[in-house]
Design a protein around this motif. Structure first.
Motif, PDB file in Angstrom:
ATOM      1  N   GLN A  18       0.831  -1.199   0.000  1.00 30.43           N
ATOM      2  CA  GLN A  18       0.000   0.000   0.000  1.00 30.43           C
ATOM      3  C   GLN A  18       0.869   1.254   0.000  1.00 30.43           C
ATOM      4  OE1 GLN A  18      -0.372  -2.766   1.580  1.00 30.43           O
ATOM      5  NE2 GLN A  18      -2.401  -3.091   2.458  1.00 30.43           N
ATOM      6  N   MET A  19       1.944   1.215   0.776  1.00 32.71           N
ATOM      7  CA  MET A  19       2.860   2.351   0.817  1.00 32.71           C
ATOM      8  C   MET A  19       3.479   2.585  -0.558  1.00 32.71           C
ATOM      9  SD  MET A  19       6.397   2.753   2.983  1.00 32.71           S
ATOM     10  CE  MET A  19       7.254   1.602   1.906  1.00 32.71           C
ATOM     11  N   HIS A  20       3.912   1.488  -1.201  1.00 29.47           N
ATOM     12  CA  HIS A  20       4.545   1.632  -2.513  1.00 29.47           C
ATOM     13  C   HIS A  20       3.548   2.113  -3.565  1.00 29.47           C
ATOM     14  CE1 HIS A  20       8.513   0.151  -1.513  1.00 29.47           C
ATOM     15  NE2 HIS A  20       7.963  -0.844  -0.819  1.00 29.47           N
ATOM     16  N   LEU A  21       2.316   1.653  -3.500  1.00 26.02           N
ATOM     17  CA  LEU A  21       1.292   2.146  -4.427  1.00 26.02           C
ATOM     18  C   LEU A  21       1.107   3.654  -4.267  1.00 26.02           C
ATOM     19  CD1 LEU A  21      -1.320  -0.731  -4.029  1.00 26.02           C
ATOM     20  CD2 LEU A  21      -0.174  -0.112  -6.159  1.00 26.02           C
ATOM     21  N   GLY A  22       1.131   4.101  -3.003  1.00 22.30           N
ATOM     22  CA  GLY A  22       1.013   5.540  -2.752  1.00 22.30           C
ATOM     23  C   GLY A  22       2.192   6.308  -3.304  1.00 22.30           C
ATOM     24  N   PHE A  23       3.388   5.764  -3.148  1.00 19.37           N
ATOM     25  CA  PHE A  23       4.577   6.419  -3.696  1.00 19.37           C
ATOM     26  C   PHE A  23       4.497   6.505  -5.220  1.00 19.37           C
ATOM     27  CE2 PHE A  23       7.532   5.029   0.029  1.00 19.37           C
ATOM     28  CZ  PHE A  23       7.004   6.043   0.811  1.00 19.37           C
ATOM     29  N   ILE A  24       4.090   5.400  -5.853  1.00 17.94           N
ATOM     30  CA  ILE A  24       4.069   5.336  -7.318  1.00 17.94           C
ATOM     31  C   ILE A  24       3.113   6.366  -7.896  1.00 17.94           C
ATOM     32  CG2 ILE A  24       3.379   3.879  -9.272  1.00 17.94           C
ATOM     33  CD1 ILE A  24       4.452   1.487  -7.538  1.00 17.94           C
ATOM     34  N   THR A  25       1.878   6.382  -7.405  1.00 16.70           N
ATOM     35  CA  THR A  25       0.890   7.316  -7.961  1.00 16.70           C
ATOM     36  C   THR A  25       1.250   8.766  -7.630  1.00 16.70           C
ATOM     37  OG1 THR A  25      -0.483   6.930  -5.989  1.00 16.70           O
ATOM     38  CG2 THR A  25      -0.995   5.653  -7.967  1.00 16.70           C
ATOM     39  N   SER A  26       1.810   8.993  -6.432  1.00 12.39           N
ATOM     40  CA  SER A  26       2.136  10.376  -6.070  1.00 12.39           C
ATOM     41  C   SER A  26       3.327  10.893  -6.878  1.00 12.39           C
ATOM     42  CB  SER A  26       2.418  10.488  -4.573  1.00 12.39           C
ATOM     43  OG  SER A  26       3.628   9.855  -4.229  1.00 12.39           O
ATOM     44  N   ILE A  27       4.322  10.039  -7.099  1.00 14.74           N
ATOM     45  CA  ILE A  27       5.466  10.460  -7.921  1.00 14.74           C
ATOM     46  C   ILE A  27       4.996  10.805  -9.335  1.00 14.74           C
ATOM     47  CG2 ILE A  27       7.591   9.625  -9.039  1.00 14.74           C
ATOM     48  CD1 ILE A  27       8.179   8.054  -6.475  1.00 14.74           C
ATOM     49  N   ALA A  28       4.092   9.971  -9.869  1.00 13.05           N
ATOM     50  CA  ALA A  28       3.580  10.213 -11.224  1.00 13.05           C
ATOM     51  C   ALA A  28       2.783  11.509 -11.303  1.00 13.05           C
ATOM     52  CB  ALA A  28       2.717   9.035 -11.664  1.00 13.05           C
ATOM     53  N   GLN A  29       2.011  11.803 -10.276  1.00 13.86           N
ATOM     54  CA  GLN A  29       1.115  12.958 -10.324  1.00 13.86           C
ATOM     55  C   GLN A  29       1.795  14.261  -9.921  1.00 13.86           C
ATOM     56  OE1 GLN A  29      -2.272  11.771  -7.959  1.00 13.86           O
ATOM     57  NE2 GLN A  29      -2.774  10.067  -9.333  1.00 13.86           N
ATOM     58  N   GLN A  30       2.826  14.173  -9.081  1.00 17.80           N
ATOM     59  CA  GLN A  30       3.508  15.393  -8.652  1.00 17.80           C
ATOM     60  C   GLN A  30       4.212  16.085  -9.814  1.00 17.80           C
ATOM     61  OE1 GLN A  30       6.225  14.865  -5.288  1.00 17.80           O
ATOM     62  NE2 GLN A  30       4.815  13.345  -4.416  1.00 17.80           N
ATOM     63  N   GLY A  31       4.851  15.275 -10.662  1.00 17.14           N
ATOM     64  CA  GLY A  31       5.602  15.854 -11.768  1.00 17.14           C
ATOM     65  C   GLY A  31       6.788  16.680 -11.317  1.00 17.14           C
ATOM     66  N   LYS A  32       7.402  16.308 -10.187  1.00 18.17           N
ATOM     67  CA  LYS A  32       8.545  17.077  -9.687  1.00 18.17           C
ATOM     68  C   LYS A  32       9.627  16.121  -9.200  1.00 18.17           C
ATOM     69  CE  LYS A  32       8.361  18.976  -5.628  1.00 18.17           C
ATOM     70  NZ  LYS A  32       8.004  19.775  -4.433  1.00 18.17           N
ATOM     71  N   PHE A  33      10.858  16.626  -9.205  1.00 13.91           N
ATOM     72  CA  PHE A  33      11.983  15.842  -8.715  1.00 13.91           C
ATOM     73  C   PHE A  33      12.919  16.763  -7.941  1.00 13.91           C
ATOM     74  CE2 PHE A  33      16.111  13.837  -8.801  1.00 13.91           C
ATOM     75  CZ  PHE A  33      15.805  12.509  -8.535  1.00 13.91           C
ATOM     76  N   PRO A  34      13.337  16.385  -6.729  1.00 12.60           N
ATOM     77  CA  PRO A  34      12.973  15.153  -6.029  1.00 12.60           C
ATOM     78  C   PRO A  34      11.523  15.185  -5.554  1.00 12.60           C
ATOM     79  CG  PRO A  34      14.359  16.538  -4.639  1.00 12.60           C
ATOM     80  CD  PRO A  34      14.325  17.193  -5.970  1.00 12.60           C
ATOM     81  N   PRO A  35      10.899  14.024  -5.454  1.00 12.17           N
ATOM     82  CA  PRO A  35       9.475  13.977  -5.103  1.00 12.17           C
ATOM     83  C   PRO A  35       9.232  14.230  -3.616  1.00 12.17           C
ATOM     84  CG  PRO A  35      10.333  11.754  -5.365  1.00 12.17           C
ATOM     85  CD  PRO A  35      11.447  12.683  -5.746  1.00 12.17           C
ATOM     86  N   ASP A  36       8.002  14.645  -3.323  1.00 16.15           N
ATOM     87  CA  ASP A  36       7.582  14.804  -1.941  1.00 16.15           C
ATOM     88  C   ASP A  36       7.083  13.477  -1.394  1.00 16.15           C
ATOM     89  OD1 ASP A  36       8.174  17.476  -1.802  1.00 16.15           O
ATOM     90  OD2 ASP A  36       6.137  18.162  -2.268  1.00 16.15           O
ATOM     91  N   TYR A  37       7.054  13.390  -0.075  1.00 20.10           N
ATOM     92  CA  TYR A  37       6.551  12.203   0.606  1.00 20.10           C
ATOM     93  C   TYR A  37       5.030  12.151   0.459  1.00 20.10           C
ATOM     94  CZ  TYR A  37       6.131   8.772   4.419  1.00 20.10           C
ATOM     95  OH  TYR A  37       5.874   7.653   5.160  1.00 20.10           O
ATOM     96  N   ALA A  38       4.512  11.013   0.019  1.00 22.85           N
ATOM     97  CA  ALA A  38       3.094  10.912  -0.320  1.00 22.85           C
ATOM     98  C   ALA A  38       2.177  11.169   0.876  1.00 22.85           C
ATOM     99  CB  ALA A  38       2.804   9.520  -0.895  1.00 22.85           C
ATOM    100  N   PHE A  39       2.631  10.787   2.083  1.00 21.83           N
ATOM    101  CA  PHE A  39       1.734  10.828   3.236  1.00 21.83           C
ATOM    102  C   PHE A  39       1.993  12.005   4.171  1.00 21.83           C
ATOM    103  CE2 PHE A  39       2.661   6.258   2.265  1.00 21.83           C
ATOM    104  CZ  PHE A  39       1.535   6.082   1.467  1.00 21.83           C
ATOM    105  N   LEU A  40       3.030  12.792   3.885  1.00 22.25           N
ATOM    106  CA  LEU A  40       3.319  13.996   4.665  1.00 22.25           C
ATOM    107  C   LEU A  40       3.603  15.115   3.673  1.00 22.25           C
ATOM    108  CD1 LEU A  40       5.598  12.648   7.562  1.00 22.25           C
ATOM    109  CD2 LEU A  40       3.281  13.553   7.781  1.00 22.25           C
ATOM    110  N   SER A  41       2.561  15.800   3.266  1.00 16.98           N
ATOM    111  CA  SER A  41       2.691  16.821   2.225  1.00 16.98           C
ATOM    112  C   SER A  41       3.713  17.885   2.625  1.00 16.98           C
ATOM    113  CB  SER A  41       1.320  17.479   1.998  1.00 16.98           C
ATOM    114  OG  SER A  41       1.409  18.442   0.983  1.00 16.98           O
ATOM    115  N   GLY A  42       4.570  18.196   1.681  1.00 20.26           N
ATOM    116  CA  GLY A  42       5.581  19.210   1.920  1.00 20.26           C
ATOM    117  C   GLY A  42       6.888  18.669   2.449  1.00 20.26           C
ATOM    118  N   TYR A  43       6.918  17.380   2.781  1.00 19.67           N
ATOM    119  CA  TYR A  43       8.151  16.749   3.239  1.00 19.67           C
ATOM    120  C   TYR A  43       8.783  15.952   2.102  1.00 19.67           C
ATOM    121  CZ  TYR A  43       7.241  17.899   8.135  1.00 19.67           C
ATOM    122  OH  TYR A  43       7.027  18.572   9.309  1.00 19.67           O
ATOM    123  N   LYS A  44      10.092  16.012   2.022  1.00 21.03           N
ATOM    124  CA  LYS A  44      10.822  15.312   0.967  1.00 21.03           C
ATOM    125  C   LYS A  44      10.750  13.799   1.185  1.00 21.03           C
ATOM    126  CE  LYS A  44      15.125  15.911   1.262  1.00 21.03           C
ATOM    127  NZ  LYS A  44      16.366  16.706   1.345  1.00 21.03           N
TER     128      LYS A  44
END
Length: 368
Positions: A18-44
Motif C-alpha cells: 500500500q505504501m509503494h502504491l502511494g509512492f508510485i501514484t504520487s510520484i507520477a502525479q507530482q511531476g517534480k523531482f525530487p518527489p515529496d513524501y506521499a503521506f506527509l505533504s511538503g516533506y521530501k
C-alpha cells in the motif's frame, strides 16, 4: 483487481505494498523531482524510491497501476534468482551446490516447523494453521520467537526496495570477486558505477556492500602481487562510488538521520527477547548456522575471506540499530545469510560426496 479500478493483495504484503502504491501514484502525479513524501505533504521523500520511480514511469505512459507494479517485479525477480544462481556457481564452482543454494535461500526456514508438528496428531489445526493464520508460519511465528522470515513471502514480494537491492548487490559481489582475483581495473570501474547507483535503490544493500568491500580490501592487501596497482584500483573504486553516491546520501539519507535519535543506536541481540543467544539463531537459521563453522574450514582462502566479510556485516547488524524499527536490521542480516547459504551449500555437497559408501545417503540428503 476489483471493479472500478481498485486492487487487493494477499496477507504477505500487509502494509508494504500500500505504501509503494502511494509512492508510485504520487510520484507520477507530482511531476517534480525530487518527489515529496506521499503521506506527509511538503516533506521530501527520503525513502529509497528508485523502484517506485520506475513503476511511476510505466504508470505515466499508460500502464495500468497493477501492471506497473507487476512488470518490473517479474523482471527483477527473474534476474534475482538467476543472479543468485550465477553467484553461487561463481563461489562454489559446482552446479549442484548452486542449485542447492537457490533452494535453501529462497525456500528458507530453520527449525520453526517443529512447533507445528508437536501436538498436530491430537489437534490437526496445530499444523493446518500454517496455511491460514498470519504470523503463524515456520518462518514467522512471533509468539515462539521465530523471526527469520521467508525470503519470497516476507522480503521480495512486499518489500520492493529489497527485491531491487538484492538484484543489485548480487552482481556487485560477483564483480568484486572477479576484480580481486584478476586484479581487474575494468571490473572495479563497472562495480563502482553499479554501487554508486545503490543508495536510492536500497540503502541497506549499499551499506552491506561497503562493509564487505572494506573487509575484502584488507583481506587481499597483504598478498597482493602489485600493491601499488591494487591500492590504485581501490582508490578508483572508492572515488567513483563517492562521486555518485554522496549527493544521494546528502540529499536524502543523511538529512533524515542527522539529529534523529531513532537512527544509529546501540542495540545488541537484534529481535531476540526471550531465547539464549545461540539457540535463537540455531532455531531461526537452522542447518546453515550450525554448518557455517565447518563450512568455513572446508573452504578455500577466497571463500574464507568472503565469509569473514559477511560476518562483519552480521556483527554490525547485531550491535547497531540502523533505523527506527529494530526488525529492519534483517535487511543486513540477509546479506550475510546469502553468503553463508552459498558456502554451506558447497560444504554440504562436498560432504555428500564423501559419503560414497553410505547406501542410504540419498535418503539422508532428502531429509536434510
Amino acid at each position: 483487481p476489483y471493479d472500478g479500478g481498485g486492487v487487493a493483495s494477499g496477507q504477505c504484503t500487509y502494509g508494504d505494498l500500500q505504501m509503494h502504491l502511494g509512492f508510485i501514484t504520487s510520484i507520477a502525479q507530482q511531476g517534480k523531482f525530487p518527489p515529496d513524501y506521499a503521506f506527509l505533504s511538503g516533506y521530501k521523500l527520503n525513502y529509497p524510491f528508485f523502484s517506485d520511480m520506475l513503476s511511476a514511469s510505466l504508470f505515466l505512459f499508460g500502464t495500468p497501476l497493477r501492471w506497473a507494479i507487476l512488470v518490473p517485479s517479474y523482471v527483477i525477480s527473474g534476474l534475482l534468482v538467476t543472479g543468485f544462481y550465477l553467484l553461487a556457481y561463481k563461489i562454489t564452482n559446482r552446479k549442484s551446490a548452486a542449485v542447492l543454494a537457490v533452494v535453501l535461500f529462497f525456500i528458507n526456514g530453520g527449525f520453526g516447523f517443529a512447533y507445528f508438528i508437536d501436538g498436530a496428531k491430537a489437534d490437526p489445526t496445530q499444523f493446518t494453521r500454517i496455511f491460514t493464520d498470519y504470523y503463524h508460519t515456520p518462518t514467522n511465528f512471533n509468539e515462539m520467537n521465530i523471526r527469520w522470515s521467508n525470503t519470497i513471502c516476507d522480503m521480495i514480494i512486499p518489500q520492493r526496495t529489497t527485491m531491487f537491492g538484492w538484484c543489485t548487490i548480487i552482481p556487485c559481489i560477483y564483480l568484486l570477486i572477479d576484480a580481486l582475483k584478476a586484479d581487474s581495473r575494468r571490473d572495479f570501474i563497472i562495480l563502482a558505477i553499479a554501487a554508486g547507483c545503490m543508495p536510492m535503490i536500497h540503502t541497506h544493500s549499499f551499506l552491506a556492500l561497503g562493509m564487505i568491500s572494506a573487509v575484502m580490501f584488507f583481506s587481499y592487501l597483504k598478498n597482493a602481487q602489485n600493491k601499488k596497482s591494487y591500492i590504485v584500483n581501490w582508490v578508483i573504486y572508492g572515488a567513483i562510488v563517492l562521486i555518485m553516491a554522496l549527493p544521494q546520501l546528502m540529499l536524502w539519507t543523511f538529512s533524515q538521520t542527522s539529529g534523529n535519535d531513532s537512527f544509529l543506536n546501540f542495540h545488541f541481540n537484534w529481535v531476540n527477547h526471550s531465547d539464549p543467544y545461540l539457540w535463537f539463531y540455531i532455531k531461526n537459521w537452522g542447518l546453515p548456522f550450525i554448518l557455517a563453522i565447518p563450512a568455513y574450514f572446508n573452504s578455500n582462502s577466497d571463500n574464507k575471506k568472503l565469509l569473514l566479510s559477511a560476518l562483519f556485516v552480521f556483527a554490525a547488524a547485531e550491535i547497531i540499530q540502523f533505523q527506527p524499527n529494530e526488525y529492519d536490521n534483517n535487511k543486513l542480516f540477509y546479506i550475510t545469510y546469502m553468503i553463508v547459504i552459498i558456502i554451506t551449500s558447497g560444504f554440504m555437497c562436498d560432504l555428500y560426496d564423501k559419503l560414497a559408501d553410505i547406501k542410504l545417503k540419498k535418503y539422508f540428503a532428502v531429509i536434510v
